[in-house]
Each structure stands twice: as C-alpha cells, then as structure tokens.
Design a protein around this motif. Structure first.
Motif: not given
Length: 534
Positions: A29-31, A156-158, A163-164, A329-330
C-alpha cells in the motif's frame, strides 16, 4: 470436538499466515514519506479597514454572481462579456493548458499500473556459399527463417509512495492550472468591463464637448455681431474663436482615445478591429451597484490566485516525499514470454520461451546528490509558503484599494456635481451680462472654461467610480468560489481502459474542453452596430 492443543496449533498457524500477509499488504500500500500537509495558517483581520460605500438589507442581493457584469444593467456589455468568455483566444489557450496538465497527471498515474507490451516479428536470412570457413563441399543450409511473438510485463511497486506523490503533484498542478484559468477569465472580463466603461466615459465627454462647441459657436456669432455694431472690440471675437477651436481640438483627442479603446475591446471579444464598432451613447447610464465585501477570511475561498498559490504549496510539500523516496531501494518486476520457431509451428510448447526477474536499485554513495535534492525541496516548500502569503497580502491590498476608491470617488462625484451646477450658473450669468454690455468678454471666457472643466471632471469621476467598482469586484473574486476547482478524482481526462472519445477530455471544473466553432471567424457581427465611420 477438537482438543485444546489442536485449537492452539490452528490459531498459531493462522497468526503465522495473517501477520506476514498483513505486513505485505501494508508494504504494497506504500509508505508516504511526504510531510503531513496543512494549508498555511494565517492570522486575518476581523473586518476591512474601509467599509463598502453602498449597503443593502439583503446580503444575498449584494453577493457577487459569476455574471457580475449584469448588475450594471447594460445589454451591450452583457453581450460583449458573453462573447469574450466564449471566444477570447487567450482564455481558450488557458483552457487547453488545463487540459494538458490533466494529461500530464494521467501520465504520472499510469506508472502505478503494470506496463504491458507485445510484439511479433518474422525474418528470413541467407548466407553466402563462399563465406569464410565454409568448405566447397559443405552441404549445410544457407537459408534460415525466424518467426516469433512475445509479450512482456514490468511493474514497479510503489513502496515509498514516490509514484503516488508524483501523481498528487501533477493533480495539484492541474488544479493550479484550473485556478489560473479562472483568474484569466476574471481578468479578461474585468478588463473588458473597464475598457467599456472608459469608452462610455469618453462618449459622455464627447457629448459635453459637442454641447459646448455649439454654445461657443453661438458665442462667436454674438461677438461678431457686437463687433459689427461697434459694441465690442475685435479681441472679443479672437477670444471666442480661441475657445471654440481649442474645444474642438480637445474633442478630436477624445475621439482618438475612443478609437484605441474600441480596438482593444474588439481584440478581447476575438473580432478584427476593422470589423467592429460600438455606437456612441451621450451619457453614462449604468445602474448603481451595491456590493457586500463580506469578512476578510472569506477572501481566501473567493480568489483564484490565492487558490492557485495554495495548490503550489501542496505541490512543494509532495515533492519532499518524492525526494525522500530516492533514499530507499526501488524494486522492479519484469517478465517476458512468447514463442519462436524457424517455421510456423509457434504453438508448440517446445518452442516456448520466457524470462522473469526482479531488480532493486539502492543509492550507496552519490557525493551528496540526494541530500542536496532534499534540501532544495524543503527550500522550495518554504518559498511556496512565502509566495502564498505574498499573494494573500496583495489580495487584501486590492480589496482595501477598491473600497477606498469607491468611497472617495462617490464623495468626489457628489462634490463635482455641485461644482458643475455653480459653474453653469456662472456661465449663463456672464453671457447675459456681456450681452447686456455690463462686463467684458474675458469674464465670459473664464466662466466658459470653468464650466467645461467642471463638466468634463464630473464625467471622468463618474467613469472612474464605475471602474473602481469593477476593480473591487475583481479583487473580491468576481463571484468565483474555491468549490469550483476540480476534485482530484475528476482530474483524470479518461479512464484507464477507455480507448474511444479521446479527442476531448471529460469536462470538469466548468472549464470548456473544446474550441467554439465560430472562434476562427474574426469578422462576425452581432455586436457591430452600424458601419464604422472613417
């Protein structure tokens, strides 16, 4: 019934599955690394320093509407404003700029989705029989064909909301462009109203000069008659002629100024100046306008430039999160599959090919690059806040200036009206005394100059009061509200799976998404009243 030990084992198994699962969902879900955003808080005065000149018992009647120019009760102005709002090229260009900002936001948001590609190819190869290392008796093939088709996917998981946050920056930018469009529309409408009122003020001055010229022509005739009868000296005729010719020259200058203003209005309504003309009117007959300025705090919601500056602050806030994400890290997932054969037996599993992998990029040492970018992001955020405060201060100055001008100009108009009355009485009495031989013509000239000056000053202050009203309306936002800004969910110009109807985006924010059919016609009439005299 299960034994207690079995239940404990099952619960432990569920916990072992749920905890990593929840952790993975939280990771996917992203940070968000951007600071929590709050619009800049400002301490505002409780009331304006100047009170509006005109008040009304019904606040709704004095509230500004988007078509605020209709309050002046001038049908020609109404038609001009409608035409400018529809066809002004600068305004249409601002609408297209908003459309492009929506597409940029869609481009940024597209990176949240897996990127899928596909392809197919077919080749035919032939080598030389005399190629190097091929013997003269070799029987190997010299022809080869290759046919293949394939599909690939990357994602690429965000994890760090990079990206958001880029998407949020672009959507906030689109909202800023929507506010810019509203500001451009208000500026064009206010400029048109100001020019139109200035033009009508010149019409009224022309009427005053025309009336005075007729009066001075009569005065010249009187002085010539008195000179012929040896009652007056030749100097009286010269003075009367000087007054007449000087007034005619001043009237010619007024007509020149009117032509320039008429050309400016033509451009604002997207018509070639040579094909546009407004018939003059002899007086200023606008309806009195009552305005309610409201309380200062509401100005933040009614000015499009303030809304645009606030959207710039949020963009700078989100940019900090993007810069912070560069420290982590991406990770990118890639996969490819397809079939390849030297004939057309592509469906055979033995001819299948695939590859998949995962990659991660982590900056280790870049000589302070990331730190410099982060520091710059924080500085840009503070700069955006300062520019927001400056925009608010400028807006408050605009309102206070408008209130002051309206108050003083209304008082000045009343005083000037009294001056005109006194000057006109003096002019009539001076001419009567001169005709009766009781005074010289110099007193008449002085009275005439005073009367003409007072009448012209009265018309000027009336026009300036109207223009001050327009300025105050513009300062108050012209009936615009922050609620008109498009929401972040309506910024997208089309859906992710929409492939038709892409010539124009979905409308939002009340901003037109297509060019009017008649926008290219620079010679259309409608507002042209009569042939323009040359």
């Amino acid at each position: 019934m299960r034994p207690l030990s079995t239940l404990r084992v099952l619960r432990g198994t569920r916990r072992a599955v749920l905890v990593p699962g929840c952790a993975m969902l939280a990771l996917l879900s992203g940070c968000d690394l951007a600071p929590a955003y709050h619009p800049p808080a400002l301490t505002l005065p409780a009331a304006w320093g100047e009170d509006p000149v005109m008040r009304t018992a019904h606040p709704d009647d004095a509230a500004l509407r988007p078509d605020w120019w209709t309050m002046f009760g001038d049908p020609v102005l109404d038609r001009l404003e409608a035409q400018a709002t529809e066809a002004n090229p600068d305004l249409n260009a601002a609408a297209e700029s908003f459309t492009q900002s929506r597409d940029i936001a869609r481009e940024a948001e597209s990176k949240l989705y897996p990127q899928l590609t596909g392809g197919a190819s077919g080749y035919k190869y032939k080598s030389s029989r005399k190629r190097l290392y091929r013997g003269g008796t070799a029987t190997g093939p010299i022809y080869m064909s290759s046919e293949q088709y394939w599909a690939a996917a990357s994602w690429e998981p965000d994890f760090w909301d990079s990206i958001r946050n880029q998407t949020r920056v672009r959507k906030a930018y689109a909202q800023q462009k929507a506010a810019d469009y509203a500001l451009a529309r208000l500026s064009i409408q206010a400029e048109l109203a100001t020019d139109y009122m200035a033009l009508r003020g010149l019409d009224a001055q022309h009427a005053v000069y025309t009336d005075s010229i007729a009066y001075y022509q009569t005065a010249v005739q009187i002085t010539k008659m008195r000179q012929a009868g040896d009652i007056a000296a030749g100097i009286d005729v010269s003075r009367a002629q000087n007054q007449l010719y000087a007034t005619q020259a001043a009237d010619t200058d007024i007509l020149a100024q009117r032509s320039v203003l008429e050309h400016a209005i033509a451009v604002l309504v997207n018509v070639a100046p040579g094909a546009f003309h407004l018939e003059p009117v002899p007086s200023l007959s606008f309806r009195p306008v009552a305005l309610g300025a409201g309380v200062p705090s509401t100005l933040l919601e009614r000015r499009p430039d303030i809304a645009g500056a606030e959207r710039a602050v949020e963009q700078a806030n989100r940019a900090i999160g993007i810069t912070r994400a560069a420290y982590y890290p991406h990770i990118t997932f890639n996969a490819m599959t397809g079939f390849m054969d030297n004939g057309f037996d592509l469906a055979s599993l033995s001819n299948a090919m695939y590859q998949f992998g995962v990659g991660a990029v982590l900056p280790l040492f870049q000589g302070g690059l990331r730190r410099a970018e982060l520091q710059r992001s924080w500085s840009q955020y503070r700069q955006a806040q300062d520019e927001y405060r400056a925009t608010v201060l400028d807006a408050f100055q605009d309102v206070e200036d408008g209130l002051s001008l309206r108050t003083r100009l209304q008082t000045e108009a009343q005083q000037q009206e009294q001056a005109v009355g006194a000057a006109m009485r003096t002019q009539r009495m001076s001419m009567a005394l001169y005709t009766g031989g009781l005074t010289n013509y110099l007193d008449v000239v002085v009275a005439q100059v005073a009367a003409l000056t007072a009448r012209i000053a009265e018309v000027k202050v009336q026009a300036e009061h109207l223009q001050a009203t327009v300025r105050l309306i513009r300062a108050l936002g012209g009936g615009w509200s922050r609620a008109e800004l498009p929401g972040t969910k309506t910024i997208d110009p089309f859906g992710p799976l929409q492939y038709d109807g892409l010539h124009h985006p979905r409308p939002t924010g009340g901003i037109p998404v297509d060019t009017p059919p008649s926008a290219d016609d620079l010679t259309r009439g409608g507002l042209t009243q009569g042939a323009k005299s040359r």
